[in-house]
Design an enzyme around this catalytic site. Structure first.
Site, PDB file in Angstrom:
ATOM      1  N   GLU A 110     -38.982  -9.451 -23.052  1.00  0.00           N
ATOM      2  CA  GLU A 110     -37.771  -9.853 -23.775  1.00  0.00           C
ATOM      3  C   GLU A 110     -36.597  -8.946 -23.418  1.00  0.00           C
ATOM      4  O   GLU A 110     -35.463  -9.407 -23.275  1.00  0.00           O
ATOM      5  CB  GLU A 110     -38.005  -9.842 -25.284  1.00  0.00           C
ATOM      6  N   TYR A 167     -31.954 -10.211 -31.890  1.00  0.00           N
ATOM      7  CA  TYR A 167     -32.665 -11.232 -31.120  1.00  0.00           C
ATOM      8  C   TYR A 167     -34.056 -10.727 -30.720  1.00  0.00           C
ATOM      9  O   TYR A 167     -35.068 -11.397 -30.937  1.00  0.00           O
ATOM     10  CB  TYR A 167     -31.872 -11.651 -29.860  1.00  0.00           C
ATOM     11  N   ASP A 185     -31.039 -17.641 -29.446  1.00  0.00           N
ATOM     12  CA  ASP A 185     -30.363 -17.113 -28.265  1.00  0.00           C
ATOM     13  C   ASP A 185     -29.252 -18.094 -27.858  1.00  0.00           C
ATOM     14  O   ASP A 185     -28.985 -19.086 -28.551  1.00  0.00           O
ATOM     15  CB  ASP A 185     -31.359 -16.835 -27.127  1.00  0.00           C
TER      16      ASP A 185
END
Ligand code: SF4
Length: 292
Positions: A36, A119, A137
């Protein structure tokens, strides 16, 4: 809001999700966290080989925590925004010391890690552990703007409102919520793309507010544009970092001076790297990676 959007999205995702390393059965929470962070500002194709090398070398947070920050920055190589490598190293140290080497489950504990934003914390909680948490996102925002609000573009991010939008679409069941989070992102990446949405193959075509309204032109506030790379301080920082990564020892100030002709911009870039902790040293001693 239309919670029923989750049914076609989850069904579509089950059938059409691309096969990516971080979606494989048994991929570790640490692997999800690393992926990520790498994916934040770097395209998938460039992330995959670097991620594999990274996880082969540091298969868990303890392994990275016991190595130096300089090695993390060196291994980051040319993924860009190398501050992420330092943050990942710092996060590994905290996970190792405070969490027994296990990536935490809870969004709040993840948010407390160095360099982990809203996020990433939510993505790790949802994708690695199946926690029911909305994940938003840029792709998710575009699909919601179009399918739910009838706007052609999402405009600037509004974290609370964006999370509330996604929360309203999220199934109650945590496993389905995870698929909805991943599915809406995937839909924005491969079908509801910014310039040319592929409505003919979209599972939301019959429900999409923007399509039903005849695709009206977006006239809201624009999202901030990313600055040009060529000639930017980012480019100069990248050139200096490349030199530091490859040098076997400290890089003399005279060598740094050869990397970019504009002295003011070069000094500004160097000062920024020193302030960010990505470089250490001085004009007299030369420059190197942190902890090297
Ligand atoms: S129908 Fe078209 S515009 Fe609407 S969500 Fe699907 S791809 Fe996007």
């Amino acid at each position: 809001m239309a919670p029923s959007l989750s049914i076609p999205v989850v069904a579509w995702y089950r059938e059409h999700a691309r096969s990516l390393p971080w979606r494989a059965e048994g991929f570790t929470p640490w692997g999800v966290l690393v992926s990520e962070i790498m994916l934040q500002q770097t395209p998938v194709a460039r992330v995959i080989p670097r991620l594999e090398q990274w996880l082969a070398r540091w298969p868990n947070p303890d392994a990275l925590a016991s190595d130096s920050p300089a090695e993390a920055v060196r291994a980051w190589d040319r993924l860009g925004y190398p501050r992420r490598a330092l943050n990942l190293h710092a996060a590994a140290v905290v996970i190792s010391v405070q969490h027994g080497g296990e990536v935490p489950h809870e969004v709040d504990a993840l948010l407390a890690l160095p360099g982990i934003g809203d996020y990433t914390a939510r993505a790790v909680a949802s994708f690695a552990y199946g926690v029911r948490a909305p994940v938003v996102d840029v792709n998710t925002r575009r699909v919601i703007a179009r399918a739910v609000h009838g706007h052609g573009a999402a405009g600037p991010a509004r974290t609370r409102a964006d999370l509330a939008d996604m929360e309203a679409l999220l199934p109650e069941d945590a496993a389905d919520a995870r698929l909805m989070n991943a599915g809406l992102m995937e839909l924005g990446q491969v079908v509801c793309i910014a310039r040319a949405p592929r409505c003919d193959v979209c599972p939301l075509a019959a429900l999409c507010a923007w399509r039903a309204a005849g695709y009206p032109e977006y006239d809201g506030p624009p999202a901030p544009r990313q600055a040009r790379f060529e000639g930017s301080d980012r480019q100069v920082r990248g050139l200096i970092m490349r030199e530091l990564r490859h040098a076997p020892s400290r890089v003399p100030a005279e060598v740094v001076e050869t990397l970019w002709p504009d002295a003011v911009q070069r000094e500004r870039a160097l000062a920024g790297l020193l302030a960010d902790g990505l470089a250490t040293g001085s004009r007299e001693a030369g420059y190197g990676l942190p902890g090297s």
